[in-house]
Design an enzyme around this catalytic site. Structure first.
Site, PDB file in Angstrom:
ATOM      1  N   LYS A  79       0.855  -1.199   0.000  1.00 44.34           N
ATOM      2  CA  LYS A  79       0.000   0.000   0.000  1.00 44.34           C
ATOM      3  C   LYS A  79       0.887   1.244   0.000  1.00 44.34           C
ATOM      4  O   LYS A  79       1.883   1.289   0.738  1.00 44.34           O
ATOM      5  CB  LYS A  79      -0.921  -0.020   1.227  1.00 44.34           C
ATOM      6  CG  LYS A  79      -1.959   1.111   1.226  1.00 44.34           C
ATOM      7  CD  LYS A  79      -2.919   1.004   2.425  1.00 44.34           C
ATOM      8  CE  LYS A  79      -3.968   2.094   2.410  1.00 44.34           C
ATOM      9  NZ  LYS A  79      -4.916   2.003   3.545  1.00 44.34           N
ATOM     10  N   SER A 154      -9.966   2.075   2.529  1.00 41.94           N
ATOM     11  CA  SER A 154      -9.044   2.816   1.691  1.00 41.94           C
ATOM     12  C   SER A 154      -8.004   1.940   0.992  1.00 41.94           C
ATOM     13  O   SER A 154      -7.368   2.403   0.049  1.00 41.94           O
ATOM     14  CB  SER A 154      -8.301   3.857   2.538  1.00 41.94           C
ATOM     15  OG  SER A 154      -7.472   3.219   3.505  1.00 41.94           O
ATOM     16  N   SER A 178     -10.412  -0.108   6.771  1.00 40.37           N
ATOM     17  CA  SER A 178      -9.749  -0.021   5.462  1.00 40.37           C
ATOM     18  C   SER A 178      -9.010  -1.267   5.004  1.00 40.37           C
ATOM     19  O   SER A 178      -8.562  -1.323   3.857  1.00 40.37           O
ATOM     20  CB  SER A 178      -8.778   1.162   5.443  1.00 40.37           C
ATOM     21  OG  SER A 178      -9.477   2.378   5.395  1.00 40.37           O
TER      22      SER A 178
END
Lengths: 487, 95
Positions: A79, A154, A178
């Site tokens: 990420k 997210s 998330s």
């Protein structure tokens, strides 16, 4: 024969151990898939082929010299919130769209030391603020199960990349859901560990008292293997928990004979899609057949979690993001007329609307005279919510329920109304407020779209959650199914 | 709860955010809606409840007073918008 990209992390590791493939071969295969397929999903912000192939060659050399760890040579997607030395670390924002991190996050260091291979950096909601991956400066990510739908957020880029078989697994971070919500929407097994398990050092901060990193994988077994690399005490993170390292695979094979499972009544109320509710009840029956005893429980303060979260998270984000001021790194406006103008225009141009909204809510809540009414009140509600769980865990070992109230929604469906978007995290936020471990695993379909079941445990019971998830996956096949766009 | 346009401009200034004038009404509506959501907290009686700041109620650790950082100024300044002679440049602050 199964294609390499369809194998799980555990299967790839076994194939590497047996000498049936090499890390270079694996890495080339995944890089080729990213190259040919990611324009459909937009799941990567940056692909790092040269770095990946060098890491893969080093991993193969390490294996030949007999020095390989369990995941040496396994590729992954990181990420874009984790700092990676020498590689763009954008956090999904225009503000950091020129930020080449000068150092590695602890999680990045741990992966490097274990010999894993980073394929690239995953798209994400800007500064991890969003539930659909639509707030990214680098454009929305598309769900491999239906390209007209969101992957969740997210950590939406990681979710789409792993679901589409562009990477065997990836990293996420979870402040209000998330990791779990995108795992649910993309048919993955994702775990948010107990607060303090995974170092936050070099993981760009959103809401420091809630943020926690974790892996997003296809199976619970893979999540256990990845967690073994990610977790560990870090002196550089002041909230890192001092505990001995443990092997998260050690209880996967336990049977569920005496397991007490709680279904919270509040997680099955209005707003829950009927197809999702039916799937979770069916999953509970599977656990029952495996020997678990199911009881209904109550978490009476659940309805307060979203209101409290939208004080705590914005307040902490307004403080954390004050460091982005256009002076030392990141976006700077053109021709500032004075220092105030430099701050205001750099931040006005560098942050997108959702980040600006949260900064402003936090600024308002922390402004003079409002502290007691907002932040202190929210912290008291945090206590009520944590106490709900303490009481529940006197009666049951694990709590199960839906991860999200619906399956993946359409791109653009919720962007015009922030409050509607916030309600996507209704079942996940309380877990962050209490600091507990939570996991989402595939548990069915509604209209062809994946449904996630959430597992919540007491502090430091990741082993138990992974055990329950693994046993469920031995009895079901939802987690093995690939999305239509992963061919 | 309804924020006025003036309040939005004031909050934006405190947050050091330049918000174009034509975006102020939209922010006023959205921030007011978020504050309405937050106001649901008021229905809960929290008399006598201890606030929770750290989920595990952990205190701060102390470490030995030893040098652990090396000088990384060239690395950090390599990504800065404007530097000169090892210093970060900003518009003139003092006339």
């Amino acid at each position: 024969m199964t294609a390499l990209h369809d194998l799980t992390v555990a299967q790839l590791a076994a194939a590497l151990n047996r000498g049936e493939t090499s890390s270079v071969e694996l890495t080339r295969a995944f890089l080729a898939r990213i190259e040919s397929r990611d324009r459909e999903f937009n799941s990567f912000v940056t692909v790092t082929p040269e770095r990946a192939l060098a890491q893969a060659a080093a991993a193969d050399a390490r294996r030949r010299s007999g020095d390989a760890g369990p995941l040496t040579g396994i590729p992954y997607v990181h990420k874009d919130i984790f700092c990676t030395r020498g590689v763009l670390t954008s956090c999904g924002s225009k503000m950091l769209s020129n930020f080449i991190a000068p150092y590695d996050a602890t999680v990045s260091e741990r992966f490097n030391a274990a010999g894993l291979v980073m394929l690239g950096k995953a798209n994400m909601d800007e500064f991890a603020m969003g539930s659909s991956n639509e707030t990214s400066h680098f454009g929305p990510v598309r769900n491999p199960w239906d390209l007209t739908r969101v992957p969740g957020g997210s950590s939406g880029g990681t979710a789409a990349a792993v679901a589409a078989r562009l990477a065997p697994f990836g990293t996420g971070t979870d402040t209000g859901g998330s990791i779990r919500q995108p795992s649910a929407l993309c048919n993955l097994s994702g775990i948010k560990p107990t607060y303090g398990r995974v170092s936050r050092w070099g993981m760009i901060a959103y809401a420091s008292s809630l943020d926690q990193g974790g892996p997003m994988c296809r199976t619970a077994e893979d999540a256990a293997l990845a967690l073994n690399v990610m977790c560990g005490f870090d002196v550089r993170d002041s909230t890192s928990v001092e505990r001995a390292d443990e092997d998260f695979t050690r209880n996967l094979g336990n049977d569920l004979g005496n397991l007490r499972v709680g279904l919270p009544a509040e997680y099955f109320g209005p707003g829950l899609d009927a197809g999702v509710a039916a799937a979770i009840r069916a999953a509970a029956r599977v656990l029952e057949e495996l020997g678990a005893k199911i009881t209904e429980i109550s978490l009476p303060n659940t309805h307060l979690s979203i209101p409290a979260y939208y004080v705590v998270a914005p307040a902490e984000c307004s403080s954390n993001l004050s460091r982005m001021d256009g002076v030392r790194y990141g976006h700077r406006c053109e021709r500032p007329k004075d220092l105030l103008d430099l701050y205001c225009r750099s931040r006005g141009e560098g942050f997108g609307p959702e980040v600006q909204r949260r900064i402003m809510i936090g600024t308002y809540a922390l402004s003079a005279g409002y502290y007691d009414a907002f932040y202190l009140k929210a912290q008291k509600i945090r206590r009520l919510i944590a106490d709900d769980f303490v009481r529940a865990f006197q009666e049951v070992d694990v709590i199960i329920g839906p991860t999200a109230p619906t399956t993946a929604f359409r791109l653009g469906e919720k962007t015009s109304d922030p409050v509607t978007m916030y309600l996507s995290d209704i079942y996940t936020i309380a877990v962050n407020l209490a600091g507990l471990p939570g996991m989402s695993i595939p548990a069915g379909r509604a209209d062809g779209l994946p449904i996630g079941m959430q597992l919540i445990g007491g502090y430091f019971t990741e082993n138990l959650l992974l055990n329950v998830a693994h046993q469920y996956q031995q009895a079901t096949t939802w987690h093995l199914q690939a999305p239509p766009h992963a061919g | 709860m309804s924020l006025s346009h003036d309040e939005v401009r004031k909050i934006a200034h405190l947050a050091r955010l330049d918000i174009p004038a034509d975006r102020v009404p939209e922010f006023a509506g959205q921030l007011s809606a978020i504050l309405d959501l937050v106001a649901q907290m008021n229905a809960a009686d929290t008399t006598g409840v201890e606030p929770l700041a750290h989920p595990l109620d952990a205190g701060l650790r102390l470490r030995d007073d030893a040098i652990t950082e090396r000088d990384q100024r060239p690395d950090f300044q390599a990504i800065a918008p404007a530097v000169e002679a090892g210093l970060y440049l900003v518009p003139k602050v003092i006339e």
